[in-house]
Design an enzyme around this catalytic site. Structure first.
Site, PDB file in Angstrom:
ATOM      1  N   HIS A  49     -38.408  19.417  36.261  1.00 65.35           N
ATOM      2  CA  HIS A  49     -39.604  18.809  36.871  1.00 65.35           C
ATOM      3  C   HIS A  49     -40.919  19.319  36.290  1.00 65.35           C
ATOM      4  O   HIS A  49     -41.994  18.839  36.650  1.00 65.35           O
ATOM      5  CB  HIS A  49     -39.576  18.970  38.399  1.00 65.35           C
ATOM      6  CG  HIS A  49     -39.884  20.338  38.910  1.00 65.35           C
ATOM      7  ND1 HIS A  49     -41.130  20.688  39.369  1.00 65.35           N
ATOM      8  CD2 HIS A  49     -39.126  21.454  39.055  1.00 65.35           C
ATOM      9  CE1 HIS A  49     -41.117  21.954  39.780  1.00 65.35           C
ATOM     10  NE2 HIS A  49     -39.903  22.437  39.595  1.00 65.35           N
ATOM     11  N   CYS A  52     -45.861  28.618  44.290  1.00 65.68           N
ATOM     12  CA  CYS A  52     -45.067  29.328  45.301  1.00 65.68           C
ATOM     13  C   CYS A  52     -45.918  30.295  46.107  1.00 65.68           C
ATOM     14  O   CYS A  52     -45.613  30.581  47.246  1.00 65.68           O
ATOM     15  CB  CYS A  52     -43.949  30.122  44.637  1.00 65.68           C
ATOM     16  SG  CYS A  52     -43.035  29.160  43.496  1.00 65.68           S
ATOM     17  N   THR A 100     -35.331  28.348  39.296  1.00 64.74           N
ATOM     18  CA  THR A 100     -35.113  29.435  40.274  1.00 64.74           C
ATOM     19  C   THR A 100     -33.628  29.794  40.316  1.00 64.74           C
ATOM     20  O   THR A 100     -33.256  30.974  40.266  1.00 64.74           O
ATOM     21  CB  THR A 100     -35.601  29.004  41.679  1.00 64.74           C
ATOM     22  OG1 THR A 100     -37.007  28.797  41.619  1.00 64.74           O
ATOM     23  CG2 THR A 100     -35.276  30.044  42.735  1.00 64.74           C
ATOM     24  N   ASN A 123     -46.991  31.153  34.097  1.00 65.11           N
ATOM     25  CA  ASN A 123     -47.325  29.992  34.917  1.00 65.11           C
ATOM     26  C   ASN A 123     -48.672  30.178  35.608  1.00 65.11           C
ATOM     27  O   ASN A 123     -49.217  29.247  36.159  1.00 65.11           O
ATOM     28  CB  ASN A 123     -46.242  29.743  35.976  1.00 65.11           C
ATOM     29  CG  ASN A 123     -45.930  30.979  36.782  1.00 65.11           C
ATOM     30  OD1 ASN A 123     -45.604  32.028  36.222  1.00 65.11           O
ATOM     31  ND2 ASN A 123     -46.033  30.877  38.091  1.00 65.11           N
TER      32      ASN A 123
END
Ligand SMILES: Cc1ncc(COP(=O)(O)O)c(C=O)c1O
Length: 379
Positions: free
Chosen positions: A193, A316, A72, A145
């Site tokens: 991650h 998100c 991000t 994603n």
């Protein structure tokens, strides 16, 4: 209760070898990379070793890798740090690109959003047509994603090079999972991650000579591109995760592709279920479906009661009631997009977990359709 994690796209557990590698950096090796004494110099040396390991994964020069806290942050730095009045993105970018683009528009920039086809694929020719003489950057996600579709970044990069426009790709979901060639890429972002490294580390690959204005000003770390004391433990863990990813890439891909095939075959046996994303140009660790007559959220919660972790779309947006902008861009109706379920596989996924998931999914779908007003109306 049995616990089955099938949301590896949201985040991954840290590889035990990466945890081991990180441990001394919380105690004995806690130095600040900017300090002149040996504790600091050693931290700096280990930071540079990590940079080399990470660069190797994409055949980049270590000097082209800059550490951030996340993908991000990398994406925000890139979009907001490029000087220019026009930018081209796709309509299926991650929220951090979409929101940065909206913010830039409020500051007076012009952003062109390229549509995708029903498989979530951008046509490189549409990008070529969208580039004007004031275009400063083209930013296109590598692997989605949400649906797993992989864009032809080689061709898009070639077009950008020909037109003398910088090309950025958000490779958060492909970095460490498939081979990436940065030959035609000027800027790339990735996150630790997502590949069995710890949270709190991301990178910007920035080709030599590309000028970016920093987002964070301060002590001048990372060549002034990203000030703040460097997070050595997370970066060391990220580097170890990259090394493991490089060694295991083929083996992991082979196993995950096999499990993906089985998963898709079994899920599609259920009535009124559809697989989204491109049939071939796709990541095999992401299977995104939509189910008629059911809300994805109800499915997620029903499966959670059985110990299964899956999601409705991106991590998100899964708490938002808005349908996924990616599925809408691919032409799904709102009702269809609301029935989406994303299942993502990882290195630790087993065949037994897929069997358990499929059994519980069938039970949940039957149960939910029995009480679905949409289903009752159709009868
Ligand atoms: C494509 C893509 N870009 C960016 C991000 C944001 O990554 P991070 O969690 O490191 O900020 C994600 C995470 O979901 C992602 O999948």
């Amino acid at each position: 209760m049995k616990k089955v994690y099938l949301d590896y796209v949201a985040t991954t557990p840290v590889d035990p070898l990466a945890v081991k590698e990180m441990a001394p950096y919380f105690s004995d090796k806690f130095g600040n990379t900017m300090s002149l004494y040996s504790l600091g110099r050693e931290a700096k040396k280990d930071l540079e070793e990590s940079r080399k390991k990470i660069a190797s994964l994409i055949s980049a020069d270590p000097e082209e890798i800059f550490f951030t806290s996340s993908a991000t942050e990398s994406n925000n730095t890139i979009l907001k740090g490029i000087k220019g009045s026009h930018m081209v993105i796709s309509s299926i970018e991650h929220a951090c690109i979409m929101e940065s683009a909206l913010w830039l528009e409020k500051q007076g920039a012009r952003v062109t959003r390229i549509p995708v086809d029903k498989f979530g694929l951008v046509n490189p020719l549409d990008i070529e047509k969208a580039i004007t003489k004031d275009t400063a950057l083209v930013s296109i996600i590598h692997g989605s994603n949400e649906v797993g579709t992989i864009q032809d970044i080689g061709e898009i990069g070639r077009i950008c090079r020909e037109k003398n426009v910088l090309f950025h790709t958000d490779a958060s979901q492909t970095f460490g999972k498939i081979k990436i060639d940065v030959e035609n890429i000027d800027l790339l972002s990735a996150s630790s991650h997502k590949i069995y490294g710890p949270k709190g580390a991301g990178i910007i690959f920035k080709r030599k000579g590309v000028d970016l204005t920093p987002l964070i000003h301060g002590g001048g770390q990372e060549e002034g591109l990203r000030s703040s004391t460097v997070n050595v433990p997370s970066i060391v863990g990220f580097a170890k995760a990259c090394q493991i990813a490089e060694e295991r890439m083929e083996k992991d891909l082979e196993k995950i592709s096999r499990l993906f095939k089985k998963l898709v075959q079994e899920v599609l046996k259920i009535d009124n279920v559809y697989l989204t994303g491109h049939p071939e140009k796709r990541l095999k660790n992401i299977a995104s479906f939509y189910f008629s007559f059911i809300e994805g959220e109800s499915l997620v919660l029903s499966l959670d009661l059985e110990g299964i972790a899956v999601s409705t779309g991106s991590a998100c947006s899964s708490r938002s009631l808005e349908p996924s902008h990616v599925l809408i861009a691919m032409g799904l109706e709102h009702e269809q997009a609301h029935g989406s379920l994303r299942v993502s596989l990882g290195r630790n996924t087993t065949e037994g977990e897929i069997d358990y998931f499929v059994d519980k999914l069938k039970e949940s779908v039957n149960k939910l359709r029995k009480i679905s007003p949409l289903c009752i109306q159709k009868k």
